[in-house]
Scaffold this motif. Sequence first.
Motif, short mmCIF file in Angstrom:
data_model
loop_
_atom_site.label_atom_id
_atom_site.label_comp_id
_atom_site.label_asym_id
_atom_site.label_seq_id
_atom_site.Cartn_x
_atom_site.Cartn_y
_atom_site.Cartn_z
N LEU A 163 43.26 4.19 56.74
CA LEU A 163 43.24 5.48 56.92
C LEU A 163 44.78 5.56 57.35
N HIS A 164 45.17 5.86 56.14
CA HIS A 164 47.18 6.20 56.29
C HIS A 164 47.86 7.89 56.43
N ARG A 165 47.97 8.39 57.84
CA ARG A 165 48.34 9.84 57.63
C ARG A 165 49.58 9.89 57.10
N TYR A 166 49.06 10.69 56.14
CA TYR A 166 50.27 11.55 55.02
C TYR A 166 49.74 13.20 54.11
N ASP A 167 51.13 13.65 54.58
CA ASP A 167 50.87 15.65 54.30
C ASP A 167 52.24 15.55 53.45
N TRP A 168 52.11 15.50 52.55
CA TRP A 168 52.64 15.53 51.32
C TRP A 168 53.59 17.07 51.42
N ARG A 169 53.26 18.30 51.92
CA ARG A 169 53.78 19.10 52.08
C ARG A 169 55.23 18.82 53.00
N GLN A 170 54.89 18.08 53.93
CA GLN A 170 55.77 17.65 54.43
C GLN A 170 57.10 16.48 53.50
N ASP A 171 56.73 16.21 52.14
CA ASP A 171 57.78 15.19 51.73
C ASP A 171 58.22 15.68 50.66
N LYS A 172 60.12 14.93 50.94
CA LYS A 172 60.43 15.53 49.79
C LYS A 172 60.91 14.94 48.70
N GLU A 173 60.64 15.43 47.96
CA GLU A 173 61.06 14.94 46.23
C GLU A 173 59.62 13.96 46.40
#
Length: 856
Positions: A712-722
Amino acid sequence: MAALPTSRVEPAVHHAAGRTSADIGIPSRLLAQAIASACDRIAPLWPLRNFVAVNPFLGFSGQTFESTCATMRRIARVDMLMPRGFYRDAVADGVVTQADLATALTQVPRIESAPGNLLALNEALARDPEGHSRPSAVVATIAEVLDSLAGGDRHASRTAFMVDELSKWCAAYFDQGQAAWTLPSRSLKPYAAWRNAMRHDRNPEAMGIAGFRSAVAGMPDDPHAAIAAVIDALAIPERAIGDYLYRALFDIRGWAAYVRYLAWDNALHGREDDRLVHLLAIRLVWGYALFCERRDPAVKHAWASAMADASALPRDEHLGDDPELAVDLVLQRAYEIAYQRNLLSRLGAHAVVSNPVPAERPALLAAFCIDVRSEIFRRALERLSAQIQTLGFAGFFGFPIEYVPIGEERGGAQCPVLLKPAFTVCEAVARASDREQAHIVALRRLRRRVDKAWKSFKLSAVSSFTYVETVGLAFAAKLLSDSAGQTRTVDHPHMDGLDPGVRRRLGPRLDPGRLHGRETGFTQEQRLSMAEAVLRAMSLTQGFARLVLLAGHGSTTVNNPHASGLDCGACGGHTGEANARVAAAILNDPDVRIGLAARGITIPPETWFVGALHDTTTDELHLFDTDDLPPAFQPDIERARQWLACAAVATRKERAPLLGVDPRKPVDAQVMARARDWSQVRPEWGLAGNAAFIAAPRARTRGLDLAGQAFLHRYDWRQDKEFAILELVMTAPMVVASWINLQYYGSTVNNRAFGAGNKVLHNIIGTLGVLQGNAGDLQVGLPLQSVHDGEKFIHKPLRLNVFLEAPLHAIDAVIGRQQSVRELIENRWLHLYAIGEDGLIARYEGAGHWQNERAG
């Protein structure tokens, strides 16, 4: 193709010393390509001190999973799929349905003679494949041909004898401190050292291999020329040269894998290493010497026939004419579809609103490694309070460091093996004066010299008997205490001999310094840059809890050669303590926080980071550097300790049934005892059961029981610039998770070829690895006890299912840019899914095409 003329296979290479490959007539470009291809197909094997998971099929990532199954059957005569009865039982038990079988028929690439419909597939499923078709063209070796002429007599097996002899020599040459007497020629390159040793080795001739020493002495001095000479003398067809070389290495795949690791490690530091080519030359010359032993017509005819078969081999990407392989590939796909059907249904039914992450600021945020063992603990911890949140991130916490224990000059690489350490961090004693620090270092070095001398005394030819007579009984108490199951916490060998008070003050020193000419520690700018990178990679740029735990992990076991394999793979087979403490200290640095605020990341002053270590065997969680905690945080840390203790109890209770713990007795005490029991072959299950990798906000899986099977890896694409973080996730943790998954897969489907066998029979060799018994090849992969409980497989043979919550166009872009990622996905070494904002899930079908899946 007609049999090759036997005149070409007369031994004709004696007195060839000094010849080059050009002299022998094989185009140098063809030879170089064949050698490189064979060596590149060998996956590296890390030594026991930092045993990490490796994809055993790493060298085949450029071709599909299905064609690799065919290639391994043709070249190495080994299977990459489960026996037919395994799939038959899965269908009989209702695990795999007829609908799963029908779907699999549409998803597996078409193979000649594959079942064309569900009826034909069920008919094939019902029959025993033994005795049915195998590949019509295979790669044979000289030793194998001689064994076939001997009628399969194991005692007369030239293959077994050759492997034993080669392994014995490799153990002496590559030894890392176990041998009391070192091989005299270790200063030479492997091929030269081996030939030098063979001048005096009469063992092969004593076993009936006439002329062995003269055959070896007559070979060229250069390993490339020796390889060319053997290929020429044995009349290997041009089409089969690469395959033959790989097959030769596969015979000694354990030692080949270790030498491949040496080359891998040197490549990370920009150094060339051709020792695997030397080992290949040794193996080929051994086979040539076997060929020289027999010159009778039976051998000539058998070898010519084998080479005719080899010349007819299809290309690697061609699946061949093996109908039974076609059946098993469909059955394997159906087995995976059954798992995916269940997981998709549960993900779809798990509405985010049913268990939302609290909107208010949490009291505790605990960051764990993405390791599947953390999933159970995280779920247990979150159940205790809505004020608790957890997240997953690679257990080295973004700090690729070399951690040098006190009193040592070099340390271990605390980072994934795909990386090399960017920083050197030395261990030091907190609040120690220079004089005290120097005194402690001197004591450690003295202890190391005494230990080395004592070991030499114990192992020497004469004093070993005195040692046993004198102190043998002194170990009785220790053996009894170990078998009684006394417990201990995760510890480190470099702490031996240190005063307990000093141990408590040991920790990483972050200030810049020098160690034997090397820069150590971090400058202020490096601290700031690393802190920003780590927080953004964790999608942790806001919503900081009052207390943030950074929990690495390690494992407590005894009498376990593969102990480091239970530690953190993201930390290079070490515990994650050093990384967690370094990260916490830097994130608590006031100057770093000021710099972060200027870069848009504001950490509140009422937030404190604490390094921690999760013991995955006992499920205890140890907190570090709490003496540095500001007084205002003392109540928070005490409450956190209570929560962690409760979560540990719940986690042990959930893990207990798989461990075979007696439910009529206290569970906690039994789990703790397993960690100290020297006779325990299975102190924990490690990463057995891993089957999914999910990179998404925690809200997507919070409250969902994933049974310790998901990274389980936390990832939020909304905070991922480019989408830079998405690319990092797909090129690093996703790849590492796939390595782990495929290591467990290989050790399950064919433990003999890709695993380490029965750990009860293991013997440590050269401090590098283990043998099965007292001879044979170095073992690769995992012991059978790591995947099987004695009655059934605990690990299920499933390729990794990757779920990324990100826009399709962003995922496609990463696949297009990154070849290694593209090969994993397009060649079906894993299954890729994308989760949309609405919770809908799409499956990647290849070549940029996605198919929406029903997930509920």
